[in-house]
Write a protein that holds these residues in place. Structure first.
Motif, PDB file in Angstrom:
ATOM      1  N   UNK A 391      31.722 -69.019   0.221  1.00 33.43           N
ATOM      2  CA  UNK A 391      32.730 -69.945   0.743  1.00 33.43           C
ATOM      3  C   UNK A 391      33.381 -70.726  -0.395  1.00 33.43           C
ATOM      4  N   UNK A 392      32.570 -71.220  -1.304  1.00 33.31           N
ATOM      5  CA  UNK A 392      33.108 -71.986  -2.427  1.00 33.31           C
ATOM      6  C   UNK A 392      34.028 -71.130  -3.274  1.00 33.31           C
ATOM      7  N   UNK A 393      33.617 -69.908  -3.554  1.00 31.12           N
ATOM      8  CA  UNK A 393      34.417 -69.032  -4.411  1.00 31.12           C
ATOM      9  C   UNK A 393      35.709 -68.617  -3.732  1.00 31.12           C
ATOM     10  N   UNK A 394      35.724 -68.628  -2.404  1.00 34.34           N
ATOM     11  CA  UNK A 394      36.948 -68.313  -1.666  1.00 34.34           C
ATOM     12  C   UNK A 394      37.875 -69.520  -1.599  1.00 34.34           C
ATOM     13  N   UNK A 395      37.314 -70.657  -1.217  1.00 31.61           N
ATOM     14  CA  UNK A 395      38.108 -71.865  -0.964  1.00 31.61           C
ATOM     15  C   UNK A 395      38.579 -72.510  -2.259  1.00 31.61           C
ATOM     16  N   UNK A 396      37.723 -72.502  -3.280  1.00 33.87           N
ATOM     17  CA  UNK A 396      38.030 -73.190  -4.533  1.00 33.87           C
ATOM     18  C   UNK A 396      38.399 -72.216  -5.632  1.00 33.87           C
ATOM     19  N   UNK A 397      38.939 -71.071  -5.256  1.00 31.65           N
ATOM     20  CA  UNK A 397      39.190 -69.993  -6.221  1.00 31.65           C
ATOM     21  C   UNK A 397      40.006 -70.453  -7.430  1.00 31.65           C
ATOM     22  N   UNK A 398      40.888 -71.423  -7.243  1.00 37.36           N
ATOM     23  CA  UNK A 398      41.720 -71.869  -8.355  1.00 37.36           C
ATOM     24  C   UNK A 398      41.018 -72.793  -9.324  1.00 37.36           C
ATOM     25  N   UNK A 399      39.908 -73.403  -8.902  1.00 39.08           N
ATOM     26  CA  UNK A 399      39.221 -74.364  -9.767  1.00 39.08           C
ATOM     27  C   UNK A 399      37.759 -74.454  -9.329  1.00 39.08           C
TER      28      UNK A 399
END
Length: 574
Positions: A391-399
């Motif tokens: 979830x983190x890698x999907x949602x916060x992909x830009x940072x």
């Protein structure tokens, strides 16, 4: 060096003020309210133990740490001289995770923890205790009877509590015996009627309803999402009880040396209760609440996010709680490998379940990140931790590496290969070393010795550069900070076996996990968690120094006094 300069300037300032003002007027008001000396004053500053000879407090804050002779320059006519008499003073303990709101009703519930924390050793004893509780408390027919601490993992010969047992014992009262995980409970027939549960009730996705063998009738145990409607509808104290129950609950925390309490997964009705007590200015400790994600919109409508993040009368809304799996001892935590004993309802090849589908988890995480508030994320099994990382890698992909103040609550079965991502993504694990005592035997049966020995991997987390915290998860485990400290240092099970010797940590590191590291978890390290000039005088006094006793004796250390902003809120009288 910085603290030394500040201390020096404080001394100079006090000396000048004292010389330039008449005794008992302005000069007296600049003197210390109290000076502590005569024992081990452990500052918790830095990564090695540091002591100071004396400490001075004024107006609820620390104004001096250093030599006794210099502290005496701050002594006025009204200054209290606090001789520790060889005892140990350190910063008040900070609760990294518990369920504070539940403590308000504990006084009105039956303790069914298994020994040594309670009497719930088997079904027969549980039934006897329930009948006694009704009789001794004169509980009328029709009134809900609640108990807490039921641990099915230690029931002899696998004989578990069920609906029929409760019906026979208390046929005229609805009964809810809460599971020790707090993720479910065993209900009798009247309780099921109250909450509309029957053979026609479908099991919610992510939930568990154990059925009577050969039928579709619920057999008592209801867990996870199937339990959420029940949990959300449990009775709260009425307005005439709120203050009385709150003071009793906060005194319980204070008696354990805790000056800041945590409520994980706070529902709207609970925030209303806590808020009303706060407006009445009745809190004696700080309370941090974390609204539960499923009620976030309703909570924001009453408590806008602009009011979060700072204290008002000792209450702070700290962020949002998201739960994505269950408990390993309840066999509802989500893993990537199967449970050796199957699922709680007899499921085969059981991996556990995520509380919500991955898409929902992604959406929840995005919602919290968009609000720009801290996230407390409950995940026990390695599969649930993987789901959050996805979830983190999907949602916060830009940072991915921005510090979003994420705390992974429990994280007990984190794999070693997941720890580098905690570091990279700035995730603080709040571990739960009490499981090495209370539930290790169940974990060995469910997960095997190798995986059970790695629960709450504090040593590897610290060595990886993390600053983990530790918690009781009260009321899941008893509120006992010294026993929690002991468990992190010793990792000994109920049966006397060492569970993961390689993950033991030093007493000082274990103290960090309940003081300064928790302050960092709450972004409050400028005010709490260690003894330093300018910080709050939130303090605890122990009869012995945890760093100077045999490791196995840590659990026997007594909390003698707890102070909030320099004022005593608990004092042992025995």
């Amino acid at each position: 060096m910085k603290n030394g300069l500040i201390n020096f300037l404080a001394v100079v300032s006090m000396a000048i003020a004292g010389c330039s003002s008449p005794s008992g007027t302005e000069g007296e008001s600049n003197m210390a309210d109290a000076i502590y000396f005569g024992g081990d004053i452990l500052t918790m500053e830095g990564d090695t133990a540091s002591y100071t000879e004396a400490m001075a407090v004024r107006d609820g804050k620390i104004i001096f740490l250093g030599e006794m002779s210099k502290a005496m320059e701050m002594k006025g006519d009204s200054t209290e001289m606090k001789d520790l008499g060889g005892k140990t003073l350190l910063p008040g303990f900070l609760d990294a995770h518990s369920h504070y709101i539940n403590s308000l009703s504990i006084a009105n519930q039956l303790n069914l923890y298994p020994p040594p924390a309670g009497p719930g050793k088997d079904v027969e004893t549980i039934i006897e205790q329930l009948k006694r509780f009704k009789s001794e408390n004169n509980i009328p027919d029709g009134e809900l009877i609640q108990a807490y601490g039921y641990d099915d993992s230690v029931m002899p010969e696998g004989r578990l509590l069920n609906r029929d047992d409760l019906d026979r014992a208390l046929p005229n009262n609805p009964v809810l015996v809460n599971h020790v995980s707090m993720h479910g409970g065993v209900l009798n027939s009247l309780a099921m009627e109250n909450w509309g549960i029957s053979a026609k009730t479908e099991t919610a996705p992510g939930g568990v309803i154990v059925r009577k063998p050969g039928t579709n009738e619920p057999y008592g145990l209801i867990m996870e999402t199937a339990f959420l409607p029940i949990f959300g509808a449990l009775p709260s104290p009425n307005e005439s009880q709120e203050i009385e129950w709150t003071i009793a609950a906060q005194k319980m925390y204070a008696a354990n040396g805790i000056t800041t309490a945590h409520d994980g997964a706070t529902h709207l009705k609970d925030i209303r209760v806590i808020s009303r007590v706060t407006k009445a200015d009745k809190n004696i400790i700080d309370v941090i609440v974390y609204p539960f994600i499923t009620e976030l919109d309703s909570i924001l409508a009453e408590f806008p996010v602009s009011s979060w993040g700072s204290y008002s009368n000792k209450l702070k809304i700290g962020g949002v709680k998201v739960t994505i799996d269950g408990s390993p001892q309840g066999r509802t935590a989500a893993f990537t490998t199967r449970y050796l004993k199957g699922g709680p309802a007899g499921e085969k090849d059981w991996l556990g379940k995520l509380t919500f589908p991955q898409k929902f988890i992604n959406d929840f995480v995005k919602k919290v990140y968009d609000l720009d508030v801290p996230l407390n994320l409950h995940a026990n099994g390695d599969g649930a931790i993987d789901a959050f990382l996805r979830a983190h890698e999907t949602v916060a992909a830009g940072d991915l590496t921005k510090d979003r103040h994420i705390t992974l609550i429990h994280g007990q079965f984190a794999r070693k290969d997941q720890l580098p991502k905690f570091v990279e993504y700035k995730i603080t694990p709040s571990f739960y070393t009490l499981h090495t005592y209370y539930f290790a035997d169940a974990h060995i049966e469910n997960r095997g010795l190798e995986q059970a020995s790695y629960i709450s991997p504090m040593r590897d987390a610290i060595d990886a550069g993390l600053k983990p915290t530790n918690h009781t998860d009260f009321v899941v485990a008893p509120l006992d900070q010294m026993f929690m400290l002991w468990s992190a240092v010793n990792r000994v099970s109920r049966s006397g076996e060492v569970i993961g010797a390689g993950q033991r940590i030093s007493p000082y590191e274990a103290l960090q996990a309940m003081t300064i590291n928790v302050a960092r978890q709450y972004q409050e390290e400028d005010a709490k968690g260690s003894l330093a000039v300018g910080k709050r005088a939130d303090l605890v006094i122990l009869d012995k120094n945890p760093l100077k006793v045999a490791p196995d004796s840590i659990k026997d250390i007594l909390i003698l006094e707890t102070l909030k902003e320099g004022k005593t809120i608990f004092q042992r009288t025995e």
